[in-house]
Design a protein around this motif. Sequence first.
Motif, PDB file in Angstrom:
ATOM      1  N   PRO A 366       0.819  -1.223   0.000  1.00 49.16           N
ATOM      2  CA  PRO A 366       0.000   0.000   0.000  1.00 49.16           C
ATOM      3  C   PRO A 366       0.852   1.273   0.000  1.00 49.16           C
ATOM      4  O   PRO A 366       0.507   2.255  -0.665  1.00 49.16           O
ATOM      5  CB  PRO A 366      -0.826  -0.113   1.288  1.00 49.16           C
ATOM      6  N   LEU A 367       1.972   1.262   0.730  1.00 44.26           N
ATOM      7  CA  LEU A 367       2.863   2.425   0.769  1.00 44.26           C
ATOM      8  C   LEU A 367       3.472   2.673  -0.603  1.00 44.26           C
ATOM      9  O   LEU A 367       3.571   3.827  -1.056  1.00 44.26           O
ATOM     10  CB  LEU A 367       3.947   2.197   1.816  1.00 44.26           C
ATOM     11  N   ILE A 368       3.891   1.611  -1.271  1.00 44.06           N
ATOM     12  CA  ILE A 368       4.466   1.759  -2.613  1.00 44.06           C
ATOM     13  C   ILE A 368       3.414   2.282  -3.578  1.00 44.06           C
ATOM     14  O   ILE A 368       3.699   3.143  -4.421  1.00 44.06           O
ATOM     15  CB  ILE A 368       5.037   0.409  -3.090  1.00 44.06           C
ATOM     16  N   ALA A 369       2.177   1.779  -3.479  1.00 43.93           N
ATOM     17  CA  ALA A 369       1.114   2.241  -4.372  1.00 43.93           C
ATOM     18  C   ALA A 369       0.830   3.725  -4.166  1.00 43.93           C
ATOM     19  O   ALA A 369       0.686   4.488  -5.139  1.00 43.93           O
ATOM     20  CB  ALA A 369      -0.149   1.421  -4.144  1.00 43.93           C
ATOM     21  N   ALA A 370       0.765   4.168  -2.906  1.00 50.69           N
ATOM     22  CA  ALA A 370       0.471   5.576  -2.624  1.00 50.69           C
ATOM     23  C   ALA A 370       1.608   6.481  -3.071  1.00 50.69           C
ATOM     24  O   ALA A 370       1.388   7.505  -3.739  1.00 50.69           O
ATOM     25  CB  ALA A 370       0.207   5.754  -1.126  1.00 50.69           C
ATOM     26  N   THR A 371       2.839   6.105  -2.724  1.00 49.73           N
ATOM     27  CA  THR A 371       3.985   6.924  -3.119  1.00 49.73           C
ATOM     28  C   THR A 371       4.192   6.891  -4.625  1.00 49.73           C
ATOM     29  O   THR A 371       4.536   7.913  -5.239  1.00 49.73           O
ATOM     30  CB  THR A 371       5.251   6.430  -2.399  1.00 49.73           C
ATOM     31  N   GLY A 372       3.981   5.734  -5.247  1.00 49.78           N
ATOM     32  CA  GLY A 372       4.104   5.630  -6.692  1.00 49.78           C
ATOM     33  C   GLY A 372       3.071   6.477  -7.418  1.00 49.78           C
ATOM     34  O   GLY A 372       3.378   7.078  -8.459  1.00 49.78           O
ATOM     35  N   ALA A 373       1.844   6.546  -6.887  1.00 51.31           N
ATOM     36  CA  ALA A 373       0.815   7.387  -7.507  1.00 51.31           C
ATOM     37  C   ALA A 373       1.225   8.856  -7.471  1.00 51.31           C
ATOM     38  O   ALA A 373       1.069   9.590  -8.462  1.00 51.31           O
ATOM     39  CB  ALA A 373      -0.521   7.186  -6.792  1.00 51.31           C
ATOM     40  N   ALA A 374       1.756   9.296  -6.333  1.00 48.92           N
ATOM     41  CA  ALA A 374       2.224  10.688  -6.232  1.00 48.92           C
ATOM     42  C   ALA A 374       3.403  10.935  -7.169  1.00 48.92           C
ATOM     43  O   ALA A 374       3.493  11.993  -7.804  1.00 48.92           O
ATOM     44  CB  ALA A 374       2.611  11.005  -4.789  1.00 48.92           C
ATOM     45  N   ALA A 375       4.318   9.955  -7.270  1.00 46.71           N
ATOM     46  CA  ALA A 375       5.473  10.110  -8.151  1.00 46.71           C
ATOM     47  C   ALA A 375       5.039  10.183  -9.615  1.00 46.71           C
ATOM     48  O   ALA A 375       5.572  10.996 -10.390  1.00 46.71           O
ATOM     49  CB  ALA A 375       6.448   8.948  -7.940  1.00 46.71           C
ATOM     50  N   LEU A 376       4.082   9.349 -10.020  1.00 45.48           N
ATOM     51  CA  LEU A 376       3.600   9.384 -11.404  1.00 45.48           C
ATOM     52  C   LEU A 376       2.854  10.681 -11.693  1.00 45.48           C
ATOM     53  O   LEU A 376       2.977  11.245 -12.790  1.00 45.48           O
ATOM     54  CB  LEU A 376       2.702   8.172 -11.666  1.00 45.48           C
ATOM     55  N   LEU A 377       2.063  11.163 -10.738  1.00 45.83           N
ATOM     56  CA  LEU A 377       1.388  12.444 -10.916  1.00 45.83           C
ATOM     57  C   LEU A 377       2.401  13.565 -11.072  1.00 45.83           C
ATOM     58  O   LEU A 377       2.264  14.439 -11.947  1.00 45.83           O
ATOM     59  CB  LEU A 377       0.472  12.714  -9.716  1.00 45.83           C
ATOM     60  N   ASN A 378       3.422  13.543 -10.242  1.00 41.97           N
ATOM     61  CA  ASN A 378       4.477  14.548 -10.329  1.00 41.97           C
ATOM     62  C   ASN A 378       5.192  14.491 -11.678  1.00 41.97           C
ATOM     63  O   ASN A 378       5.458  15.525 -12.301  1.00 41.97           O
ATOM     64  CB  ASN A 378       5.472  14.319  -9.189  1.00 41.97           C
ATOM     65  N   LEU A 379       5.487  13.280 -12.140  1.00 41.94           N
ATOM     66  CA  LEU A 379       6.152  13.110 -13.433  1.00 41.94           C
ATOM     67  C   LEU A 379       5.287  13.627 -14.580  1.00 41.94           C
ATOM     68  O   LEU A 379       5.761  14.357 -15.464  1.00 41.94           O
ATOM     69  CB  LEU A 379       6.478  11.625 -13.647  1.00 41.94           C
ATOM     70  N   GLY A 380       3.999  13.274 -14.573  1.00 44.19           N
ATOM     71  CA  GLY A 380       3.109  13.711 -15.641  1.00 44.19           C
ATOM     72  C   GLY A 380       2.916  15.214 -15.679  1.00 44.19           C
ATOM     73  O   GLY A 380       2.925  15.829 -16.757  1.00 44.19           O
ATOM     74  N   LEU A 381       2.750  15.814 -14.504  1.00 45.85           N
ATOM     75  CA  LEU A 381       2.555  17.268 -14.461  1.00 45.85           C
ATOM     76  C   LEU A 381       3.815  18.007 -14.913  1.00 45.85           C
ATOM     77  O   LEU A 381       3.731  19.007 -15.633  1.00 45.85           O
ATOM     78  CB  LEU A 381       2.167  17.686 -13.045  1.00 45.85           C
ATOM     79  N   ASN A 382       4.968  17.541 -14.491  1.00 45.42           N
ATOM     80  CA  ASN A 382       6.210  18.182 -14.931  1.00 45.42           C
ATOM     81  C   ASN A 382       6.391  18.055 -16.438  1.00 45.42           C
ATOM     82  O   ASN A 382       6.808  19.005 -17.106  1.00 45.42           O
ATOM     83  CB  ASN A 382       7.411  17.574 -14.195  1.00 45.42           C
ATOM     84  N   ALA A 383       6.086  16.866 -16.978  1.00 45.98           N
ATOM     85  CA  ALA A 383       6.205  16.678 -18.424  1.00 45.98           C
ATOM     86  C   ALA A 383       5.238  17.571 -19.194  1.00 45.98           C
ATOM     87  O   ALA A 383       5.530  18.000 -20.319  1.00 45.98           O
ATOM     88  CB  ALA A 383       5.961  15.210 -18.773  1.00 45.98           C
ATOM     89  N   SER A 384       4.091  17.881 -18.603  1.00 44.44           N
ATOM     90  CA  SER A 384       3.101  18.713 -19.284  1.00 44.44           C
ATOM     91  C   SER A 384       3.374  20.210 -19.152  1.00 44.44           C
ATOM     92  O   SER A 384       3.183  20.974 -20.111  1.00 44.44           O
ATOM     93  CB  SER A 384       1.697  18.409 -18.726  1.00 44.44           C
ATOM     94  N   LEU A 385       3.833  20.636 -17.989  1.00 43.31           N
ATOM     95  CA  LEU A 385       3.930  22.070 -17.713  1.00 43.31           C
ATOM     96  C   LEU A 385       5.293  22.669 -18.032  1.00 43.31           C
ATOM     97  O   LEU A 385       5.381  23.836 -18.417  1.00 43.31           O
ATOM     98  CB  LEU A 385       3.595  22.335 -16.244  1.00 43.31           C
ATOM     99  N   ILE A 386       6.368  21.914 -17.864  1.00 46.38           N
ATOM    100  CA  ILE A 386       7.705  22.483 -18.064  1.00 46.38           C
ATOM    101  C   ILE A 386       7.920  22.969 -19.495  1.00 46.38           C
ATOM    102  O   ILE A 386       8.446  24.078 -19.692  1.00 46.38           O
ATOM    103  CB  ILE A 386       8.789  21.464 -17.643  1.00 46.38           C
ATOM    104  N   PRO A 387       7.533  22.214 -20.547  1.00 47.73           N
ATOM    105  CA  PRO A 387       7.768  22.733 -21.900  1.00 47.73           C
ATOM    106  C   PRO A 387       7.058  24.046 -22.204  1.00 47.73           C
ATOM    107  O   PRO A 387       7.527  24.826 -23.035  1.00 47.73           O
ATOM    108  CB  PRO A 387       7.246  21.600 -22.800  1.00 47.73           C
ATOM    109  N   HIS A 388       5.937  24.315 -21.553  1.00 41.33           N
ATOM    110  CA  HIS A 388       5.167  25.520 -21.834  1.00 41.33           C
ATOM    111  C   HIS A 388       5.473  26.676 -20.889  1.00 41.33           C
ATOM    112  O   HIS A 388       5.415  27.839 -21.284  1.00 41.33           O
ATOM    113  CB  HIS A 388       3.662  25.204 -21.765  1.00 41.33           C
ATOM    114  N   TYR A 389       5.800  26.369 -19.633  1.00 32.65           N
ATOM    115  CA  TYR A 389       5.916  27.432 -18.635  1.00 32.65           C
ATOM    116  C   TYR A 389       7.280  27.486 -17.954  1.00 32.65           C
ATOM    117  O   TYR A 389       7.512  28.388 -17.144  1.00 32.65           O
ATOM    118  CB  TYR A 389       4.821  27.276 -17.571  1.00 32.65           C
ATOM    119  N   GLY A 390       8.171  26.552 -18.226  1.00 35.98           N
ATOM    120  CA  GLY A 390       9.510  26.623 -17.670  1.00 35.98           C
ATOM    121  C   GLY A 390       9.538  26.486 -16.160  1.00 35.98           C
ATOM    122  O   GLY A 390       8.907  25.593 -15.586  1.00 35.98           O
TER     123      GLY A 390
END
Length: 637
Positions: A366-390
């Motif tokens: 359960p700890l890996i699932a929760a932390t992994g979900a946050a890590a994937l959300l962080n990865l996706g948001l960075n991949a989406s926002l960094i190219p447009h907003y730096g």
Amino acid sequence: MKRNMVTAFFSIVGGRLFIVLSSVVLTPLLITTLGFELYGRYSTLTAVFGISTILMSSGINSGARKYLAEERSFRDWKSNVFGYYLRLGTVLAVLTAIAFVVAARFGLVATYLGPEYVVGFYGLAGLTIATQFREYARRSLMGLKQEHRSEPLRVLTKVGSRLTLIGIAFLGFEIGGLLVGLIVVNSLVAVLALWWLRESVSLRGALTGPPDGFPTGELFNFNHLSVVYMLFLTSLYHVDVLMLASTVTETQVGYYKSALVINQFLWVIPRSIQSMLIQSVSDLWADDRIEQINEIASRVTRYGMLVVLLLSLGLGALASDFVPMYLGSGSMPVVTPLLILLPGTVGFAVVRPVLAISHAKGDLKPLIAATGAAALLNLGLNASLIPHYGIPGAAIATTIGYSSLPVFNLVSARHLGFKPFVGARLGRVGATAALSSVPIFLLSNAIQNSLVALLFVPPVGLFVFVAVAFAIGAVDIGEVLDVIESLPDPVGSYAAAVNERRGGLRASRIQPTDREPWTERHKHTLHRVLLIIGVLLSILGVALAVGVPGTNIGASPDSHTGASQVPTTGPTAETVAAPVTEPVATTNVSTNTATVVTSERASSSATTTGPPRASVFESLPERQRRGPLSLHRRIPT
């Protein structure tokens, strides 16, 4: 010294604070001695080594802290746990060292990093063995609840390593000599830690295999699942920087990394709590004492939240003053990502006790699932926002990723069977932060001189925050005395006597009269008095912000009228003497900073004598000359 959670916490946090303070002095000296080129090569090697240690040692170190803290009926349980993880750690260290040698011997290092790194990788092979034994022995002391020994060893390692590096570099040695020095320091600390461990576990027994019936499968699964968990958690620290480096310039990456480093200073207390909890609650999980775990979780979460919120309010209010003072001129671009990252930094700090308690349970899925979900959300948001907003996009994505950790891990904690936020008084903690923020920010904005603000706002903010916290019940007097009572004598015994007198007074008043104690009958009155004090302080802050006649703090009483200005050319500007205050803004394009200058003269220019003085906080190429009463403050553009 009798060990409890309070003494363990102070041992850990004391060591961390000492390391931070020593780093402030030794790190610039180390960089100066090595030079930027050699320091850059050393930093690259340590980055590679840091990644390898996650795979090599994160699991066994966590396992030692968890299972050595438990009291099981298995014969020689602690010695067998220590021996199993020592053998596993030795195998992993040897394999990692061989990988470093192979990479250096067969040209991989020379091809991808350069020939100057080959010697460094041979040095990393030796450092791998020394570091593995040093850190495992130190973590084993933590698992045995001997933080009063493990934390001085951590300080000795950090400070001793830096002093050794400075001395070796001063003698003229380069990467090879530096790594030999680190091997010696880590080996000496490992020997000292093993010398202390011999009092609690059998070192000879570590050389033999585990007896029949020993749960080797359980310990091995905890090891590799801990590695997966640590990879997810570590990715939250680095993925934004790595993705940003491929989009913006190195200078902008430096601005963003500086904002991250400053924000992570707020984690000193939460990290100390996290380090203390695994070995402190593992035996509670083994005995299925859920109510006690809930009580510990709620209290440490609440205390950690209060400390981090206090620090974040101060940092947020004084960011435009602190950043230039700490990082130097031209650092104002750091302020914007720093402020955006603050909410996520608070969220990450809040969840750290929950992460430790969940980790101590041993059921890591359960700890890996929760932390992994946050890590994937962080990865996706960075991949989406960094190219447009730096940089702002990276800060927004990261703060959302950090803030999602408490949400996901709350679900994980409930699945594991404990409720970390029940009894944490989240409403009162939030109200404390909201009410305290008003006078803190007003006072910060009212004081126009950066140095005065940095000296005056923190103590006033601390007083206001503590007063409001007690007034609305975020913290109780009894809780404070309970914590102090856990400290060594004479402090602990004095607090115990005070607590006993409070309890005796309460009992004596209840028994003959069957009435509530005075503190209970008048608690609302006390709360109102403290609330009035808070309101008065808020009014004072507003008054300072509007302006106080006859002072240099706040706006001028005549600021509604105009002031004459003399237009100038060139990098400096000077305001003509006038009976009023008028802000004059000048911008330094090369540093992306702006300085707002406020000059105030006496009503009669004849009373002003002496040459104008230069500000010590000026960020422009040439310091602007002002009158003797001039105050100024930087703000981000």
